[in-house]
Design an enzyme around this catalytic site. Structure first.
Site, PDB file in Angstrom:
ATOM      1  N   LYS A 185      12.938  33.816   3.659  1.00 13.85           N
ATOM      2  CA  LYS A 185      11.605  33.277   3.997  1.00 13.85           C
ATOM      3  C   LYS A 185      11.391  33.486   5.484  1.00 13.85           C
ATOM      4  O   LYS A 185      12.277  33.194   6.282  1.00 13.85           O
ATOM      5  CB  LYS A 185      11.579  31.783   3.672  1.00 13.85           C
ATOM      6  CG  LYS A 185      10.374  31.041   4.206  1.00 13.85           C
ATOM      7  CD  LYS A 185      10.741  29.673   4.800  1.00 13.85           C
ATOM      8  CE  LYS A 185      11.518  29.809   6.077  1.00 13.85           C
ATOM      9  NZ  LYS A 185      11.677  28.565   6.859  1.00 13.85           N
ATOM     10  N   ALA A 241      19.510  28.915   9.214  1.00 11.96           N
ATOM     11  CA  ALA A 241      19.155  29.945  10.185  1.00 11.96           C
ATOM     12  C   ALA A 241      17.662  30.208  10.274  1.00 11.96           C
ATOM     13  O   ALA A 241      17.232  31.195  10.870  1.00 11.96           O
ATOM     14  CB  ALA A 241      19.885  31.241   9.837  1.00 11.96           C
ATOM     15  N   GLY A 242      16.835  29.349   9.661  1.00 12.22           N
ATOM     16  CA  GLY A 242      15.389  29.500   9.793  1.00 12.22           C
ATOM     17  C   GLY A 242      14.755  30.479   8.823  1.00 12.22           C
ATOM     18  O   GLY A 242      13.560  30.762   8.914  1.00 12.22           O
ATOM     19  N   GLY A 278      19.348  28.137   1.772  1.00  9.17           N
ATOM     20  CA  GLY A 278      19.559  27.220   0.649  1.00  9.17           C
ATOM     21  C   GLY A 278      18.274  26.879  -0.097  1.00  9.17           C
ATOM     22  O   GLY A 278      18.295  26.690  -1.318  1.00  9.17           O
ATOM     23  N   SER A 307      15.671  28.834  -0.600  1.00 11.83           N
ATOM     24  CA  SER A 307      15.312  29.954  -1.457  1.00 11.83           C
ATOM     25  C   SER A 307      16.267  30.033  -2.654  1.00 11.83           C
ATOM     26  O   SER A 307      15.841  30.342  -3.776  1.00 11.83           O
ATOM     27  CB  SER A 307      15.343  31.257  -0.647  1.00 11.83           C
ATOM     28  OG  SER A 307      14.754  32.311  -1.354  1.00 11.83           O
ATOM     29  N   ASP A 347      11.118  22.950   2.590  1.00 13.64           N
ATOM     30  CA  ASP A 347      10.879  24.395   2.471  1.00 13.64           C
ATOM     31  C   ASP A 347      11.034  24.920   1.053  1.00 13.64           C
ATOM     32  O   ASP A 347      10.812  26.105   0.812  1.00 13.64           O
ATOM     33  CB  ASP A 347      11.877  25.153   3.361  1.00 13.64           C
ATOM     34  CG  ASP A 347      11.312  25.438   4.737  1.00 13.64           C
ATOM     35  OD1 ASP A 347      10.100  25.216   4.942  1.00 13.64           O
ATOM     36  OD2 ASP A 347      12.093  25.883   5.589  1.00 13.64           O
TER      37      ASP A 347
HETATM   38  O1  C5P Z   1      13.338  18.815   4.332  1.00 12.41           O
HETATM   39  P1  C5P Z   1      14.508  19.409   5.045  1.00 12.41           P
HETATM   40  O2  C5P Z   1      15.809  18.816   4.620  1.00 12.41           O
HETATM   41  O3  C5P Z   1      14.510  20.899   4.999  1.00 12.41           O
HETATM   42  O4  C5P Z   1      14.317  19.049   6.592  1.00 12.41           O
HETATM   43  C1  C5P Z   1      15.382  18.984   7.507  1.00 12.41           C
HETATM   44  C2  C5P Z   1      14.973  18.164   8.719  1.00 12.41           C
HETATM   45  O5  C5P Z   1      13.991  18.874   9.467  1.00 12.41           O
HETATM   46  C3  C5P Z   1      14.321  16.839   8.415  1.00 12.41           C
HETATM   47  O6  C5P Z   1      15.277  15.819   8.255  1.00 12.41           O
HETATM   48  C4  C5P Z   1      13.449  16.588   9.632  1.00 12.41           C
HETATM   49  O7  C5P Z   1      14.209  16.099  10.706  1.00 12.41           O
HETATM   50  C5  C5P Z   1      13.022  18.000  10.018  1.00 12.41           C
HETATM   51  N1  C5P Z   1      11.700  18.364   9.468  1.00 12.41           N
HETATM   52  C6  C5P Z   1      10.557  17.803  10.036  1.00 12.41           C
HETATM   53  N2  C5P Z   1       9.321  18.147   9.542  1.00 12.41           N
HETATM   54  C7  C5P Z   1       9.202  19.048   8.541  1.00 12.41           C
HETATM   55  C8  C5P Z   1      10.350  19.633   7.948  1.00 12.41           C
HETATM   56  C9  C5P Z   1      11.592  19.274   8.446  1.00 12.41           C
HETATM   57  O8  C5P Z   1      10.639  17.003  10.955  1.00 12.41           O
HETATM   58  N3  C5P Z   1       7.988  19.371   8.082  1.00 12.41           N
END
Ligand code: C5P
Length: 272
Positions: A10, A92-93, A97, A99, A120
């Site tokens: 992604k 890594a952005g 995981g 995807s 994501d």
């Molecule tokens: O949802 P996910 O586990 O991928 O997000 C990891 C961390 O990234 C979250 O705990 C939060 O700190 C940050 N995050 C955020 N705003 C988003 C997505 C992620 O602050 N829209």
């Protein structure tokens, strides 16, 4: 019967942070595309869940219920033997995981649960270009995005997403506004150049090697634009041709043997 799929990388071509919710999650406005390059997955029906992780980036990837792909199978209500070849660097952005988990949900159902696995995961349910808003839960297909020759560079540093969001000081930035109807790849690139990834600055502060990766990409012949994806550390360069992308890979990989450097291309919008 076994199913084999690719869980594509992604790429956030843009990532504007437009606000923050009371629960701490950030509001985003991001144009997301998917690359042809991805993790390779194989699903076989099993009597018990199992997960075997192989590949260059297998180290550090859990082979149990901590893995999003395993949890996705549970949400889909299937018992699988999963083979996961990690082609992409993780954390890594570029989706990693998320995807992988979305690939399980695409194959076996349970897409309604995607957001429970991470912000994501919903966008990764389709490989079409999408505009992602909210915290990643508001998705719209974007027509007119051309397929783009790309180089992906990970400068072998890891930046945790929460840490990058934490040092972002300006959290209410402009979104992308109304998206234009691009009439050519050049028009698309010109528009893209005016957009940003608001997490790039904070990520470079955390890991200066990201700045080196962007400079390396920007310095190769034919690079039209270099930017970071997601919260880093992977950066992408957009090129005018696949040949130019391959030449850039050779140049960057020679100068930085410890980096992950790959040529690929993004999947453009379907012509309806
Ligand atoms: O949802 P996910 O586990 O991928 O997000 C990891 C961390 O990234 C979250 O705990 C939060 O700190 C940050 N995050 C955020 N705003 C988003 C997505 C992620 O602050 N829209």
């Amino acid at each position: 019967m076994a199913t084999e799929v690719v869980a594509p990388a992604k790429i956030n071509l843009t990532l504007h942070v437009t606000g923050q919710r009371a629960d701490g999650y950030h509001l985003l406005d991001s144009l997301v595309v998917f690359a042809e390059l991805g993790d390779r997955m194989r699903f076989d029906p099993g009597e018990r869940m199992s997960l075997r992780v192989t590949g260059r980036f297998a180290e550090g990837v859990p082979g149990d219920a901590r893995n999003l792909a395993w949890r996705a199978a549970e949400l889909a209500g299937v018992t699988l033997r999963i083979g996961l070849e990690k082609i992409l660097p993780h954390g890594a952005g570029i989706g990693g995981g998320s995807s992988d988990a979305a690939a399980v949900l695409r194959s076996f159902g349970g897409a309604d649960h995607a957001a429970r696995l991470g912000a994501d995961v919903p966008v990764c349910l389709s490989d079409a270009p999408q505009r992602m808003r909210g915290i990643g839960d508001v998705l719209d297909r974007v027509p007119g995005v051309p397929a783009l020759p790309l180089v992906l560079v990970n400068p072998a540093v890891h930046v945790p997403t929460p840490a990058v969001f934490q040092i972002l000081t300006q959290k209410t930035n402009e979104g992308m506004g109304a998206l234009p109807s691009w009439t050519s790849p050049a028009a698309f690139l010109s528009w893209l150049g005016d957009q940003s990834n608001d997490l790039e600055g904070p990520a470079i502060t955390t890991a200066p090697a990201i700045g080196d990766a962007l400079q390396a990409l920007g310095g190769t012949p034919g690079c039209r634009l270099a930017r970071m994806s997601g919260s880093g550390a992977t950066c992408f360069g957009i090129y005018g041709s696949e040949d130019a992308a391959r030449a850039a890979v050779a140049e960057i990989a020679t100068a930085h043997p410890g980096w992950w450097v790959q040529a690929t291309h993004s999947i453009g919008s379907a012509t309806a």
